[in-house]
Scaffold this motif. Structure first.
Motif, PDB file in Angstrom:
ATOM      1  N   ASP A 152      63.066  17.499  30.290  1.00 19.97           N
ATOM      2  CA  ASP A 152      63.692  18.244  29.082  1.00 19.97           C
ATOM      3  C   ASP A 152      64.436  19.525  29.684  1.00 19.97           C
ATOM      4  OD1 ASP A 152      63.853  20.350  27.038  1.00 19.97           O
ATOM      5  OD2 ASP A 152      62.667  19.232  25.872  1.00 19.97           O
ATOM      6  N   ARG A 153      65.547  19.721  29.732  1.00 21.26           N
ATOM      7  CA  ARG A 153      66.291  20.831  30.688  1.00 21.26           C
ATOM      8  C   ARG A 153      65.676  22.080  29.902  1.00 21.26           C
ATOM      9  NH1 ARG A 153      72.198  18.196  32.267  1.00 21.26           N
ATOM     10  NH2 ARG A 153      71.354  17.083  34.056  1.00 21.26           N
ATOM     11  N   ILE A 154      65.532  22.230  28.583  1.00 18.69           N
ATOM     12  CA  ILE A 154      65.195  23.416  28.078  1.00 18.69           C
ATOM     13  C   ILE A 154      63.920  23.847  28.537  1.00 18.69           C
ATOM     14  CG2 ILE A 154      64.353  24.652  25.715  1.00 18.69           C
ATOM     15  CD1 ILE A 154      67.621  24.092  25.837  1.00 18.69           C
ATOM     16  N   ILE A 155      62.998  22.774  28.782  1.00 17.36           N
ATOM     17  CA  ILE A 155      61.679  23.417  29.214  1.00 17.36           C
ATOM     18  C   ILE A 155      62.009  23.686  30.907  1.00 17.36           C
ATOM     19  CG2 ILE A 155      59.393  22.474  29.870  1.00 17.36           C
ATOM     20  CD1 ILE A 155      59.342  20.766  27.475  1.00 17.36           C
ATOM     21  N   ALA A 156      62.846  22.931  31.604  1.00 12.77           N
ATOM     22  CA  ALA A 156      63.121  23.423  32.715  1.00 12.77           C
ATOM     23  C   ALA A 156      63.595  24.534  33.125  1.00 12.77           C
ATOM     24  CB  ALA A 156      63.955  22.244  33.480  1.00 12.77           C
ATOM     25  N   ALA A 157      64.437  25.140  32.078  1.00  9.46           N
ATOM     26  CA  ALA A 157      65.217  26.324  32.095  1.00  9.46           C
ATOM     27  C   ALA A 157      64.060  27.498  31.833  1.00  9.46           C
ATOM     28  CB  ALA A 157      66.093  26.547  31.072  1.00  9.46           C
ATOM     29  N   GLN A 158      63.091  27.132  30.924  1.00 11.15           N
ATOM     30  CA  GLN A 158      61.736  28.216  30.658  1.00 11.15           C
ATOM     31  C   GLN A 158      61.053  28.383  31.970  1.00 11.15           C
ATOM     32  OE1 GLN A 158      58.989  26.952  28.085  1.00 11.15           O
ATOM     33  NE2 GLN A 158      58.622  28.764  27.057  1.00 11.15           N
ATOM     34  N   VAL A 159      60.801  27.192  32.589  1.00 12.31           N
ATOM     35  CA  VAL A 159      60.095  27.363  33.797  1.00 12.31           C
ATOM     36  C   VAL A 159      60.665  28.018  34.925  1.00 12.31           C
ATOM     37  CG1 VAL A 159      58.954  25.961  35.616  1.00 12.31           C
ATOM     38  CG2 VAL A 159      58.880  25.151  33.403  1.00 12.31           C
ATOM     39  N   ASP A 183      70.394  32.955  28.494  1.00 10.08           N
ATOM     40  CA  ASP A 183      71.320  32.900  27.068  1.00 10.08           C
ATOM     41  C   ASP A 183      70.976  31.519  26.453  1.00 10.08           C
ATOM     42  OD1 ASP A 183      72.536  35.303  27.691  1.00 10.08           O
ATOM     43  OD2 ASP A 183      74.183  34.335  28.764  1.00 10.08           O
ATOM     44  N   MET A 184      70.750  30.552  27.238  1.00  5.34           N
ATOM     45  CA  MET A 184      70.461  29.189  26.637  1.00  5.34           C
ATOM     46  C   MET A 184      69.088  29.220  26.059  1.00  5.34           C
ATOM     47  SD  MET A 184      70.454  25.410  28.781  1.00  5.34           S
ATOM     48  CE  MET A 184      68.824  25.698  29.487  1.00  5.34           C
ATOM     49  N   LEU A 185      68.204  29.849  26.537  1.00  4.75           N
ATOM     50  CA  LEU A 185      66.926  29.830  25.708  1.00  4.75           C
ATOM     51  C   LEU A 185      66.871  30.502  24.506  1.00  4.75           C
ATOM     52  CD1 LEU A 185      64.409  30.443  28.705  1.00  4.75           C
ATOM     53  CD2 LEU A 185      64.696  28.236  27.462  1.00  4.75           C
ATOM     54  N   ALA A 186      67.887  31.795  24.462  1.00  4.14           N
ATOM     55  CA  ALA A 186      68.018  32.383  23.227  1.00  4.14           C
ATOM     56  C   ALA A 186      68.728  31.696  22.170  1.00  4.14           C
ATOM     57  CB  ALA A 186      68.781  33.791  23.703  1.00  4.14           C
ATOM     58  N   LEU A 187      69.649  30.982  22.705  1.00  2.00           N
ATOM     59  CA  LEU A 187      70.318  29.915  21.709  1.00  2.00           C
ATOM     60  C   LEU A 187      69.333  28.660  21.258  1.00  2.00           C
ATOM     61  CD1 LEU A 187      72.850  29.114  20.220  1.00  2.00           C
ATOM     62  CD2 LEU A 187      73.504  27.681  22.217  1.00  2.00           C
ATOM     63  N   ALA A 188      68.416  28.279  22.078  1.00  4.62           N
ATOM     64  CA  ALA A 188      67.575  27.312  21.684  1.00  4.62           C
ATOM     65  C   ALA A 188      66.662  28.067  20.636  1.00  4.62           C
ATOM     66  CB  ALA A 188      66.804  26.690  22.891  1.00  4.62           C
ATOM     67  N   GLU A 189      66.406  29.149  20.887  1.00  6.19           N
ATOM     68  CA  GLU A 189      65.363  29.824  19.796  1.00  6.19           C
ATOM     69  C   GLU A 189      66.117  29.931  18.406  1.00  6.19           C
ATOM     70  OE1 GLU A 189      62.649  33.905  19.580  1.00  6.19           O
ATOM     71  OE2 GLU A 189      63.492  33.343  21.316  1.00  6.19           O
ATOM     72  N   GLN A 190      67.242  30.353  18.295  1.00  7.81           N
ATOM     73  CA  GLN A 190      67.834  30.364  17.174  1.00  7.81           C
ATOM     74  C   GLN A 190      67.996  28.916  16.398  1.00  7.81           C
ATOM     75  OE1 GLN A 190      71.772  32.079  17.870  1.00  7.81           O
ATOM     76  NE2 GLN A 190      70.775  33.751  19.208  1.00  7.81           N
ATOM     77  N   MET A 191      68.070  28.031  17.340  1.00  4.75           N
ATOM     78  CA  MET A 191      68.325  26.674  16.837  1.00  4.75           C
ATOM     79  C   MET A 191      66.777  26.180  16.316  1.00  4.75           C
ATOM     80  SD  MET A 191      71.298  25.435  17.013  1.00  4.75           S
ATOM     81  CE  MET A 191      71.051  23.787  17.013  1.00  4.75           C
ATOM     82  N   SER A 192      65.761  26.429  16.993  1.00  2.00           N
ATOM     83  CA  SER A 192      64.646  26.394  16.400  1.00  2.00           C
ATOM     84  C   SER A 192      64.163  27.107  15.100  1.00  2.00           C
ATOM     85  CB  SER A 192      63.420  26.791  17.392  1.00  2.00           C
ATOM     86  OG  SER A 192      62.354  26.579  17.003  1.00  2.00           O
ATOM     87  N   ALA A 193      64.534  28.320  14.885  1.00  2.00           N
ATOM     88  CA  ALA A 193      64.601  29.091  13.694  1.00  2.00           C
ATOM     89  C   ALA A 193      65.449  28.146  12.492  1.00  2.00           C
ATOM     90  CB  ALA A 193      64.993  30.489  13.920  1.00  2.00           C
ATOM     91  N   VAL A 194      66.547  27.578  12.785  1.00  2.00           N
ATOM     92  CA  VAL A 194      67.079  27.005  11.733  1.00  2.00           C
ATOM     93  C   VAL A 194      66.456  25.768  11.349  1.00  2.00           C
ATOM     94  CG1 VAL A 194      69.287  25.578  11.285  1.00  2.00           C
ATOM     95  CG2 VAL A 194      69.393  27.682  12.525  1.00  2.00           C
ATOM     96  N   SER A 195      65.773  24.960  12.242  1.00  2.00           N
ATOM     97  CA  SER A 195      65.095  23.847  12.264  1.00  2.00           C
ATOM     98  C   SER A 195      63.860  24.066  11.390  1.00  2.00           C
ATOM     99  CB  SER A 195      64.922  22.859  13.440  1.00  2.00           C
ATOM    100  OG  SER A 195      63.969  23.724  14.285  1.00  2.00           O
ATOM    101  N   ASN A 196      63.384  25.118  11.495  1.00  2.00           N
ATOM    102  CA  ASN A 196      61.987  25.401  10.703  1.00  2.00           C
ATOM    103  C   ASN A 196      62.356  25.661   9.263  1.00  2.00           C
ATOM    104  OD1 ASN A 196      60.282  25.259  13.421  1.00  2.00           O
ATOM    105  ND2 ASN A 196      60.713  27.291  13.696  1.00  2.00           N
TER     106      ASN A 196
END
Length: 296
Positions: free
Chosen positions: A2-9, A71-84
């Motif tokens: 998972d590249r999102i997790i890799a970026a967070q790490v 920037d990517m993690l910030a965008l992913a967080e916004q996407m998560s908020a939409v899905s929630n």
């Protein structure tokens, strides 16, 4: 991976200044953090850190990558908020690994019940008696029966797996009935290659007891051992969930009732507790209830 997790790490390593500190904060093993960093460097095509024995520092490419990852993690967080905002229901595919005996005796039924409860999910079950590598084998969740987990693994205890000493009536008629655990040392004991091949551990009146055992047959599959036991080949230590139907039918006899084999834990092993998908969380909760209710 998972590249999102890799970026967070990667971001966490940069902010904390070490892989060990990042692993502690993210509740991951050091090995898993190292693999995610390697994935990030492979993805970016360049080295992201200068490494010394005491500290790591960002390379120029690492500094540029850090900005993009944030920037990517910030965008992913916004996407998560939409899905929630949608209905909070597990969905997706979960890849699970377990032994043949566990799949056959309990887990396949548990997964079938889970899928009925959560129809938007799917499970890919890999049946393998060897210990799988979660990363290399692309496994989300491994179910293991053991009391000796690697301390570097992330795991949740799902339940208990008691065992029973048993043999067929035909074997006992020919060789006699052992009165206690020590008597097993002079019997033909059928052993499991991956656990307790030469030493069986018991509890008697609250005290530990170990008995050396030997026999003319061992295998790396407890289902094979069970079949040989049914054929009168010798005495075996089997999970209660495997042996119980045969004991109830009279095909096997439970032995040495005053000496209880050490109960093993049923564990769910996975890569990280951080950003865990809903399907993973719900499966772990479901299996905890399943194994707790079944008293296997």
């Amino acid at each position: 991976m998972d590249r999102i997790i890799a970026a967070q790490v990667f971001v966490t390593i940069a902010e904390r200044g070490s892989l060990s500190s990042a692993a502690e904060l993210l509740d991951m093993s050091r090995a898993m953090v190292t693999r995610y960093l390697a994935e990030m460097e492979n993805w970016s095509g360049t080295r992201l850190f200068h490494r010394t024995t005491r500290r790591i520092n960002l390379t120029s490419a690492g500094e540029a990558t850090l900005v993009r990852c944030r920037d990517m993690l910030a965008l992913a967080e916004q996407m998560s908020a939409v899905s929630n905002t949608e209905k909070d229901e597990p969905r997706g595919i979960l890849r699970i690994a377990c032994s043949q005996a566990l799949a056959q005796d309990s887990l396949s039924a548990a997964i079938a019940a889970y899928l009925r409860q959560y129809p938007r999910t799917a499970v890919e079950l890999r049946v393998d008696n060897r210990t799988v590598n979660l990363v290399e084998d692309r496994i989300d969740l491994a179910i293991r029966i053991t009391n000796q987990l690697d301390p570097g693994l992330i795991a949740r205890r799902l339940g208990d797996c008691p065992s029973v000493i048993c043999a067929s009536p035909a074997y006992l008629k020919e060789h006699g009935i052992p009165k206690n655990a020590e008597d097993l040392a002079v019997h033909n004991c059928l052993t499991y290659s991956y656990f307790g091949k030469n030493l069986w551990n018991f509890e008697r009146a609250g005290e530990p007891l170990s008995v050396p055992v030997s026999g003319n047959f061992s295998a790396n599959d407890s289902v094979v051992i069970l079949r040989a036991t049914l054929e009168g080949a010798g005495i075996a230590m089997q999970p209660v969930m495997s042996a119980a139907p045969y004991i109830a039918s009279g095909q096997l006899v439970a032995l040495v009732p005053k000496d209880k084999p050490i109960t093993l834990g049923i564990h769910g092993v996975y890569m990280s507790r951080q950003n865990q998908a809903l399907i993973m969380r719900s499966m772990l909760d479901f299996l905890t209830q399943w194994f707790g209710a079944s008293k296997v």
